[in-house]
Motif scaffolding. Structure first.
Motif, PDB file in Angstrom:
ATOM      1  N   GLY A  78       0.812  -1.096  -0.068  1.00  0.00           N
ATOM      2  CA  GLY A  78       0.180  -0.515  -0.220  1.00  0.00           C
ATOM      3  C   GLY A  78       0.951   1.022   0.207  1.00  0.00           C
ATOM      4  O   GLY A  78       0.754   2.323  -0.783  1.00  0.00           O
ATOM      5  N   ARG A  79       2.251   1.113   0.411  1.00  0.00           N
ATOM      6  CA  ARG A  79       2.714   2.424   0.394  1.00  0.00           C
ATOM      7  C   ARG A  79       3.865   2.690  -0.459  1.00  0.00           C
ATOM      8  O   ARG A  79       3.581   3.136  -0.663  1.00  0.00           O
ATOM      9  N   LYS A  80       4.305   1.654  -0.943  1.00  0.00           N
ATOM     10  CA  LYS A  80       4.301   1.713  -2.535  1.00  0.00           C
ATOM     11  C   LYS A  80       3.388   1.612  -3.424  1.00  0.00           C
ATOM     12  O   LYS A  80       3.964   2.943  -4.494  1.00  0.00           O
ATOM     13  N   GLN A  81       2.021   1.550  -3.326  1.00  0.00           N
ATOM     14  CA  GLN A  81       1.271   2.594  -4.129  1.00  0.00           C
ATOM     15  C   GLN A  81       1.244   3.646  -4.051  1.00  0.00           C
ATOM     16  O   GLN A  81       1.381   4.723  -4.839  1.00  0.00           O
ATOM     17  N   ARG A  82       1.003   4.402  -2.891  1.00  0.00           N
ATOM     18  CA  ARG A  82       1.079   5.733  -2.654  1.00  0.00           C
ATOM     19  C   ARG A  82       2.428   6.137  -3.340  1.00  0.00           C
ATOM     20  O   ARG A  82       2.256   7.377  -3.964  1.00  0.00           O
ATOM     21  N   ALA A  83       3.345   5.703  -2.681  1.00  0.00           N
ATOM     22  CA  ALA A  83       5.222   5.981  -3.332  1.00  0.00           C
ATOM     23  C   ALA A  83       4.739   6.267  -4.856  1.00  0.00           C
ATOM     24  O   ALA A  83       5.160   7.348  -5.518  1.00  0.00           O
ATOM     25  N   LYS A  84       4.228   5.599  -5.542  1.00  0.00           N
ATOM     26  CA  LYS A  84       4.052   5.584  -7.166  1.00  0.00           C
ATOM     27  C   LYS A  84       3.204   6.959  -7.422  1.00  0.00           C
ATOM     28  O   LYS A  84       4.088   6.989  -8.307  1.00  0.00           O
ATOM     29  N   PHE A  85       2.282   6.898  -7.237  1.00  0.00           N
ATOM     30  CA  PHE A  85       1.039   7.944  -7.549  1.00  0.00           C
ATOM     31  C   PHE A  85       2.413   9.432  -7.456  1.00  0.00           C
ATOM     32  O   PHE A  85       2.313  10.074  -7.944  1.00  0.00           O
ATOM     33  N   ARG A  86       2.802   9.728  -5.873  1.00  0.00           N
ATOM     34  CA  ARG A  86       3.521  10.643  -5.629  1.00  0.00           C
ATOM     35  C   ARG A  86       4.715  11.062  -6.302  1.00  0.00           C
ATOM     36  O   ARG A  86       4.939  12.176  -6.882  1.00  0.00           O
ATOM     37  N   ALA A  87       5.165   9.820  -6.700  1.00  0.00           N
ATOM     38  CA  ALA A  87       6.559  10.215  -7.712  1.00  0.00           C
ATOM     39  C   ALA A  87       5.992   9.997  -8.835  1.00  0.00           C
ATOM     40  O   ALA A  87       6.897  11.187  -9.640  1.00  0.00           O
ATOM     41  N   TRP A  88       4.841  10.283  -9.689  1.00  0.00           N
ATOM     42  CA  TRP A  88       4.348  10.493 -11.067  1.00  0.00           C
ATOM     43  C   TRP A  88       3.206  11.497 -11.268  1.00  0.00           C
ATOM     44  O   TRP A  88       3.334  12.102 -12.257  1.00  0.00           O
ATOM     45  N   HIS A  89       3.361  12.299  -9.868  1.00  0.00           N
ATOM     46  CA  HIS A  89       2.949  13.594 -10.013  1.00  0.00           C
ATOM     47  C   HIS A  89       3.643  14.632  -9.032  1.00  0.00           C
ATOM     48  O   HIS A  89       2.385  14.938  -7.982  1.00  0.00           O
ATOM     49  N   ARG A  90       4.609  15.083  -9.665  1.00  0.00           N
ATOM     50  CA  ARG A  90       5.583  15.607  -9.288  1.00  0.00           C
ATOM     51  C   ARG A  90       4.886  17.501  -9.652  1.00  0.00           C
ATOM     52  O   ARG A  90       5.385  18.301  -8.695  1.00  0.00           O
TER      53      ARG A  90
END
Length: 92
Positions: free
Chosen positions: A9-21
């Motif tokens: 779940g944390r990885k999914q959240r991190a992915k979103f944040r990584a791709w929406h800078r």
């Protein structure tokens, strides 16, 4: 609530944040890094990346391009991998 998330779940959240800078360049650099390396990350690596996501994009990009030294808390294998920049695949 964040304490309740699983590692995935944390990885999914991190992915979103990584791709929406906020800029395309930062999305490619930070999101591309996540896509390339996250599958093998455990708790320590993910915590490092989550801390990196709290930093300003301009700073992260400067550290990755070696135009500024990375702070000691971000130095190590993951920053060296980010500095290789061989993970950035820019669609045409």
């Amino acid at each position: 609530m964040p304490d309740l998330l699983t590692l995935e779940g944390r990885k999914q959240r991190a992915k979103f944040r990584a791709w929406h800078r906020g800029t395309r360049e930062a999305d490619f650099m930070i999101g591309g890094f996540f896509d390339r390396y996250h599958a093998d990350w455990g708790e320590a690596e993910l915590a490092w990346f989550e801390a990196l996501l709290e930093e300003n994009d301009v700073d992260v990009m400067a550290w990755a391009m070696k135009t500024q030294p990375a702070p000691p808390r971000f130095e190590g294998d993951l920053m060296r991998a980010m500095q290789e920049l061989d993970y950035v695949d820019i669609p045409r």
